[in-house]
Scaffold this active site. Sequence first.
Site, mmCIF file in Angstrom:
data_model
loop_
_atom_site.group_PDB
_atom_site.id
_atom_site.type_symbol
_atom_site.label_atom_id
_atom_site.label_comp_id
_atom_site.label_asym_id
_atom_site.label_seq_id
_atom_site.Cartn_x
_atom_site.Cartn_y
_atom_site.Cartn_z
ATOM 1 N N HIS A 308 48.945 46.660 -111.756
ATOM 2 C CA HIS A 308 48.958 48.031 -112.268
ATOM 3 C C HIS A 308 48.152 48.081 -113.557
ATOM 4 C CE1 HIS A 308 50.403 51.960 -113.573
ATOM 5 N NE2 HIS A 308 50.751 52.131 -112.325
ATOM 6 N N ASP A 366 54.154 51.046 -104.867
ATOM 7 C CA ASP A 366 53.690 51.193 -103.478
ATOM 8 C C ASP A 366 54.154 50.062 -102.583
ATOM 9 O OD1 ASP A 366 51.066 52.342 -105.252
ATOM 10 O OD2 ASP A 366 51.976 53.590 -103.713
#
Length: 431
Positions: A308, A366
């Site tokens: 991320h 996700d």
Amino acid sequence: MTESTKTATLSFDGKTFELPILSPTAGPDVLDIRKLYAQAGVFTYDPGFTSTASCDSTITFIDGDKGELLHRGYPIDQLAESSHFLEVCYILLYGELPSPAELEDFEARVTNHTMIHEQMHNFFRGFRRDAHPMATMVGVVGAMSAFYHDSTDISDPWQREVASIRLIAKMPTIAAMAYKYSIGQPFVYPRNDLDYASNFLRMCFSVPAAEYEVNPILSRAMDRIFTLHADHEQNASTSTVRLASSSGANPFACIAAGIACLWGPAHGGANQACLEMLEEIGSVDRIPEFIARAKDKNDPFRLMGFGHRVYKNFDPRASVMKKSADEVLDLLGVEDNPKLQVAKELEKQALEDPYFKDKKLFPNVDFYSGIILEAMGFPTSMFTPIFAVARTVGWISQWKEQISDPQLKIGRPRQLYLGETARDYSDIENR
Ligand code: SDX
């Protein structure tokens, strides 16, 4: 934003400039470079905006090191545990926890706007059945700007409010219709006696030939997925919506732009890409091969659902999502789901691997959302549309904040030009 008396000194070419330092209520200080070009004749350079604050905002705060995500100051794990999606929508839109009466009124306004104009059904029929639902959603949401003229004067706070409610209310209906169209089943109309998540599940999975009862554990998991994806500061798709709306563009068209950006596999498309990756890995014994590929600089392969831009320890949403994944799989009796087994072993091996530990790469939101959605029976092509349904309130809240800012300027970045300097044109006969 608290103006501070602190300044940073910039010196080059024998000149010195004082840059004001602005202090936030949380997070790092920022250097105010708004006058830099006028004063010093230089640009800053930051492709990907890794060190750039594009705006000031009071909506969502992320501390990437602590793994903290706050919506109007409320921690995401508390909201996921104790609140529900429409209440989180209220908090994002209006900044405070609603009273019981305020929440009831808000939920009623959303519930009574879930149908789309009957003529909009025709838009779906212009698409091929095998069109990706995200392509359909970009088209149909953009087309809302051709239908709802009474809520596009963005200078009118009331019209901004109407456009906001319409988008939050209609996105699940449009996403469900995109799904039904792709599988050749009839559209299912929303029902006012169902909550937001139950309504969405019913619009996706019920058929005229049979009764459909929403399982409360699945609707709770669906609602939690919506909550965990609601907003996330100035991510790529939110920045797209902000940049589009800075020109005063139609709000529905701006949200369509956000949907288009979210579709990318590096962003909201990662949940689909993650499931496809787990399918490609296929079995636990092939995990080392794929981890080696993810570490190989010459191989473009990356572990989808890992890493991320901001979270450098853990994604707080993934922690909640992982718990939800186990609940749903226990319920659906698919605990031996091969993709989940690969997912759990992949997470274990990646987190023990020095490469991922050193680069602070870990499962993001996700990674587990795809597992839950697949277990619920959604095809991977519906994962990102579901992300778009949830993120609509984030896009809208950030859009409203920007549009109502009297300091609003059109977004117009500059560049580091590396092309040809001026040269004369040569006629074709002289070349
Ligand atoms: C979302 O911004 C948001 O808030 C997004 C989001 C939201 O709610 O809006 O949180 C939703 O988009 C989550 C992220 C979903 N994307 C994926 O899961 C796709 C896989 N992840 C990568 O593409 C990547 O991690 C990004 C895009 C998420 C972040 O990329 P960065 O911050 O630009 O990091 P980087 O590409 O500079 O990578 C840093 C290093 C690189 O190695 P070096 O060049 O330093 O040697 O880490 C490596 C990368 O090669 N790396 C990975 C990796 N992610 C980064 N290596 C293997 N697998 C990965 N997934």
